[in-house]
Design a protein around this motif. Structure first.
Motif, mmCIF file in Angstrom:
data_model
loop_
_atom_site.group_PDB
_atom_site.id
_atom_site.type_symbol
_atom_site.label_atom_id
_atom_site.label_comp_id
_atom_site.label_asym_id
_atom_site.label_seq_id
_atom_site.Cartn_x
_atom_site.Cartn_y
_atom_site.Cartn_z
ATOM 1 N N GLY A 463 111.128 53.709 19.286
ATOM 2 C CA GLY A 463 111.250 54.108 20.686
ATOM 3 C C GLY A 463 111.494 55.580 20.887
ATOM 4 O O GLY A 463 111.941 56.006 21.956
ATOM 5 N N LEU A 464 111.170 56.392 19.875
ATOM 6 C CA LEU A 464 111.411 57.829 19.955
ATOM 7 C C LEU A 464 110.278 58.558 20.668
ATOM 8 O O LEU A 464 110.485 59.627 21.247
ATOM 9 C CB LEU A 464 111.596 58.418 18.555
ATOM 10 N N LEU A 465 109.088 57.987 20.619
ATOM 11 C CA LEU A 465 107.937 58.606 21.269
ATOM 12 C C LEU A 465 106.834 57.578 21.452
ATOM 13 O O LEU A 465 106.921 56.459 20.946
ATOM 14 C CB LEU A 465 107.433 59.817 20.460
ATOM 15 N N VAL A 466 105.797 57.972 22.194
ATOM 16 C CA VAL A 466 104.598 57.152 22.357
ATOM 17 C C VAL A 466 103.428 57.934 21.775
ATOM 18 O O VAL A 466 103.195 59.095 22.147
ATOM 19 C CB VAL A 466 104.321 56.831 23.843
ATOM 20 N N VAL A 467 102.711 57.320 20.860
ATOM 21 C CA VAL A 467 101.597 57.991 20.200
ATOM 22 C C VAL A 467 100.376 57.980 21.116
ATOM 23 O O VAL A 467 100.021 56.951 21.698
ATOM 24 C CB VAL A 467 101.250 57.290 18.866
ATOM 25 N N GLY A 468 99.746 59.141 21.266
ATOM 26 C CA GLY A 468 98.520 59.258 22.051
ATOM 27 C C GLY A 468 97.417 59.894 21.227
ATOM 28 O O GLY A 468 97.631 60.262 20.069
ATOM 29 N N PHE A 511 118.606 54.746 26.049
ATOM 30 C CA PHE A 511 118.211 53.366 26.316
ATOM 31 C C PHE A 511 117.067 53.316 27.321
ATOM 32 O O PHE A 511 116.106 52.550 27.173
ATOM 33 C CB PHE A 511 119.430 52.593 26.842
ATOM 34 N N PHE A 512 117.154 54.153 28.354
ATOM 35 C CA PHE A 512 116.090 54.217 29.354
ATOM 36 C C PHE A 512 114.803 54.751 28.729
ATOM 37 O O PHE A 512 113.706 54.283 29.050
ATOM 38 C CB PHE A 512 116.513 55.111 30.525
ATOM 39 N N PHE A 513 114.921 55.718 27.822
ATOM 40 C CA PHE A 513 113.742 56.260 27.158
ATOM 41 C C PHE A 513 113.011 55.164 26.380
ATOM 42 O O PHE A 513 111.780 55.085 26.392
ATOM 43 C CB PHE A 513 114.121 57.401 26.212
ATOM 44 N N ARG A 514 113.777 54.330 25.690
ATOM 45 C CA ARG A 514 113.164 53.245 24.926
ATOM 46 C C ARG A 514 112.474 52.256 25.850
ATOM 47 O O ARG A 514 111.429 51.700 25.507
ATOM 48 C CB ARG A 514 114.219 52.530 24.079
ATOM 49 N N LEU A 515 113.070 52.019 27.025
ATOM 50 C CA LEU A 515 112.447 51.128 28.007
ATOM 51 C C LEU A 515 111.098 51.701 28.459
ATOM 52 O O LEU A 515 110.094 50.976 28.532
ATOM 53 C CB LEU A 515 113.370 50.947 29.213
ATOM 54 N N VAL A 516 111.059 52.988 28.745
ATOM 55 C CA VAL A 516 109.822 53.632 29.178
ATOM 56 C C VAL A 516 108.772 53.573 28.065
ATOM 57 O O VAL A 516 107.600 53.257 28.317
ATOM 58 C CB VAL A 516 110.085 55.094 29.599
ATOM 59 N N VAL A 517 109.180 53.852 26.840
ATOM 60 C CA VAL A 517 108.255 53.793 25.701
ATOM 61 C C VAL A 517 107.667 52.391 25.569
ATOM 62 O O VAL A 517 106.460 52.218 25.355
ATOM 63 C CB VAL A 517 108.970 54.206 24.399
ATOM 64 N N ALA A 518 108.515 51.366 25.708
ATOM 65 C CA ALA A 518 108.040 49.979 25.605
ATOM 66 C C ALA A 518 107.068 49.639 26.727
ATOM 67 O O ALA A 518 106.038 48.988 26.501
ATOM 68 C CB ALA A 518 109.235 49.019 25.626
ATOM 69 N N CYS A 519 107.370 50.077 27.948
ATOM 70 C CA CYS A 519 106.488 49.794 29.087
ATOM 71 C C CYS A 519 105.138 50.497 28.937
ATOM 72 O O CYS A 519 104.102 49.955 29.331
ATOM 73 C CB CYS A 519 107.155 50.215 30.393
ATOM 74 N N MET A 520 105.142 51.693 28.359
ATOM 75 C CA MET A 520 103.893 52.420 28.169
ATOM 76 C C MET A 520 102.972 51.721 27.169
ATOM 77 O O MET A 520 101.756 51.962 27.162
ATOM 78 C CB MET A 520 104.187 53.851 27.701
ATOM 79 N N GLN A 521 103.542 50.848 26.356
ATOM 80 C CA GLN A 521 102.743 50.106 25.385
ATOM 81 C C GLN A 521 102.358 48.715 25.880
ATOM 82 O O GLN A 521 101.659 47.977 25.188
ATOM 83 C CB GLN A 521 103.513 49.988 24.068
ATOM 84 N N GLU A 522 102.835 48.361 27.086
ATOM 85 C CA GLU A 522 102.507 47.059 27.656
ATOM 86 C C GLU A 522 101.046 47.016 28.107
ATOM 87 O O GLU A 522 100.537 47.983 28.670
ATOM 88 C CB GLU A 522 103.404 46.757 28.861
#
Length: 662
Positions: A463-468, A511-522
């Motif tokens: 949950g540290l980043l989102v790969v693009g 914690f919020f950052f991890r939530l955003v990372v998870a949602c971006m992968q949904e």
């Protein structure tokens, strides 16, 4: 009674139904030396552990200490003094970047009841290692960087398998704001924080990651060290005054005061030896909780890791040479017992913080065996302004990254290449010094460029980043303020839900950052764009989900969810099925993350009693939070139970609950 029962059953208790009671885990671990992580495994995995352990075990005694606190409080200086460094070496101390792992740097000397710095030796590859004795008691220290940008990587190591040293700078008043240049707070969620705020933050973090409200559970050991205690520097008359002042900083009611104890509170000066503090470390590290008995095959794997660290950083599972005997329990069930045995072993070392391994598609073929190297790779890309020097790159790319958190892949390559080049120069000098052939350093395992894909995949999993493809999103670097157009969109909409609020007893900022990372992968969740740029902000994120705008935001103590139908000039009813489906997905992510803490992260679901027109997104809920229990029985107009006298107003409970599954 429990102790007699444990002594009678011995390892067989791991397969007994009693283990389902988590309150007995600490007793079992202390009396039998069984790692606490194993006690939380499922029945079949525990059966395999018992079978391996019955073939022979190796006892290890290894304590871990975490040094935390605000930037420039003296954390690294404290560690250097314990190591017996010279005044010159201490004067040259620089601010810690991210996290420094000092693996087994001390041996516990029982005769003198003190810490003994372990000697280093160089192997045939010119790599420094600690001298090893199988029966020695050792102590590892983790030095946490105090700058705000580095807090995102702390989640990897904050654990119940450690004691904590909270360092406080006694030359600073607790109500004094921290210099934003020191902690690089400007524009972050820590902007405007005082030294007292940081102290409370660390105690809350320790209690959340490692503490428990159950009286029978082991409590984390916390030492508080006040630095700069010299006359003329310190802001407090004596130790008692400082302790009282720190207690005054704690929220009320609070159980955090249990960590401020006179016998675990040390005030230190540069000119005075650290004998008392060192004795405290020794006594804590000698406790039986650090003593574990692990299957011999697992211990051999630790030796294998230490050896392969010299020329590898990521190890393929297929390259593991430690031989694991087959498990009877598995073979009887026709399973691949060697594979299961490896998974158990890797799971233990992952939980113990020795390796990074996930038994998931895309990650399960390899493991990171050098955690410090992984942390370094991440800290290189989240450097604060103080440490972003000497790295080439387009100025616009740097500005975009530091403001929005979007890191162009071309810039990432330059950042890691810069570090690889410095490593190459260092290795070249060492090779010339020791007359080693030039080619030996050209393909060193520490180079980041060879492992970019694997590193990014592990960072995304954490949950540290989102790969693009062209850019990677690093949420902890996002300092972007919300454009006025976003709240205006919500304000104008005639079809929107109420704001569903998740109130936390303590909300770790990442914690919020991890939530955003998870949602971006949904699947089917797309980041909404405002004026052509992603609607991702330091405290909010907007997504487009099947025609609906999903607004997620964060405050100091809550995460908030609202769903809006953005179509202009038309009143459209929100689909209850769809809004509740979105709610369920968000809550599943929250519950999943919350359950991974040592003590489950607690939050309460509810609403703000009325909308804050000035701050439609990330609304302050202090004094305005209604839990769902407060309005469960009512279904219509009622006087707000929070404001029956002053600022009296009514609420429509039916409208609040209308689109949510309450």
């Amino acid at each position: 009674m429990y102790d007699l029962f444990i002594d009678r059953l011995q390892l067989a208790i791991l397969t007994h139904c009693t283990v389902s009671d988590g309150g007995i885990h600490d007793r079992i671990s202390k009396r039998l030396g069984v790692p606490r992580e194993v006690l939380r495994w499922d029945q079949e995995a525990r059966e395999r552990y018992v079978e391996y352990a019955n073939r022979g075990t190796q006892t290890v005694h290894h304590a871990r200490g975490m040094i935390v606190g605000c930037a420039w409080a003296g954390k690294t200086t404290l560690l250097k003094r314990l190591l017996g460094c010279t005044e010159k070496e201490i004067e040259e101390v620089k601010s810690t970047e991210g996290l420094e792992v000092h693996e087994e740097i001390f041996e516990l000397c029982d005769e003198e009841k003190s810490l003994k710095a372990r000697r280093k030796y160089k192997d045939q590859n010119n790599v420094e290692s600690n001298s090893e004795k199988l029966d020695s008691k050792t102590l590892t220290f983790f030095d946490f960087g105090g700058q705000a940008a580095y807090y995102a990587c702390h989640q990897i190591y904050l654990t119940g398998r450690a004691f904590y040293v909270v360092v406080v700078d006694s030359s600073k008043r607790l109500d004094q704001k921290v210099d934003e240049k020191v902690c690089d707070q400007d524009g972050s969620v820590f902007s405007g924080w005082t030294y007292g705020d940081y102290f409370v933050f660390w105690l809350k973090s320790i209690h959340t990651y490692c503490g428990s409200d159950n009286e029978n559970d082991q409590k984390p050991v916390v030492l508080i060290v006040a630095t700069h205690w010299e006359e003329g520097l310190r802001q407090f008359k004596d130790k008692n005054e400082l302790m009282d002042s720190l207690r005054d900083q704690l929220p009320k009611p609070s159980n955090l005061s249990q960590y401020i104890r006179y016998d675990r509170f040390h005030c230190i000066q540069l000119s005075v030896p650290l004998h008392n503090l060192e004795r405290s470390f020794y006594e804590i590290a000698c406790d039986q909780q650090w003593k574990e008995s692990i299957p011999k095959e697992w211990f051999f794997f630790q030796i294998e890791i230490n050896q392969k660290k010299h020329y590898k950083r990521i190890l393929k599972v297929s390259e593991i040479t430690t031989d694991l005997p087959e498990s009877t329990a598995d073979s009887q069930k026709g399973l691949n017992e060697i594979s299961k045995g490896k998974l158990d072993m890797l799971r233990y070392y992952h939980d113990a913080g020795k390796v990074l391994y996930f038994d998931e598609n895309g990650l399960n073929e390899g493991l990171i065996i050098d955690i410090q190297w992984f942390i370094d790779a991440f800290k290189h890309i989240i450097k604060d302004r103080l440490h972003f020097t000497g790295i080439p790159g387009n100025e616009e790319d740097w500005d975009e990254y530091y403001k929005s958190g979007y890191l162009r892949n071309t810039l990432l390559i330059k950042i890691w290449k810069s570090k690889d080049d410095k490593l190459c120069e260092m290795l070249k000098k060492e090779n010339e010094k020791y007359k080693i052939k030039m080619g030996s350093f050209r393909f060193d395992a520490r180079y980041l460029k060879y492992h970019q894909e694997s590193l990014l995949n592990f960072m995304q999993r954490l949950g540290l980043l989102v790969v693009g493809e062209e850019s990677h999103y690093v949420p902890c670097m996002n300092r972007k303020e919300m454009e006025p157009a976003v709240p205006d969109l919500i304000r104008r909409s005639e079809s929107k839900s109420s704001v569903l609020v998740y109130q936390f007893t303590f909300l770790p900022f990442f914690f919020f950052f991890r939530l955003v990372v998870a949602c971006m992968q949904e699947e089917n969740w797309k980041v909404l764009k405002t004026h052509g740029t992603p609607s991702l902000y330091k405290d909010a994120a907007l997504f487009l989900v099947e025609g609906y705008t999903v607004v997620l935001s964060v405050t100091k103590e809550s995460i908030q969810l609202q769903i809006v139908h953005p179509k202009k000039g038309c009143i459209l009813e929100l689909d209850n099925y769809k809004t509740q489906e979105i709610q369920e997905r968000v809550e599943n992510i929250l519950y999943d993350f919350a359950g991974k803490f040592h003590r489950k992260l607690l939050f309460t679901r509810g609403f703000r009693c009325r909308v804050d027109d000035k701050n439609l997104i990330a609304m302050d809920i202090n004094g305005h939070f209604l839990s769902e229990e407060d309005i469960q029985k009512d279904d219509g107009e009622m006087i707000c139970p929070l404001h029956t006298v002053i600022d009296q107003h009514s609420i429509n409970t039916k409208e609040l609950k209308r689109y949510w599954k309450i």
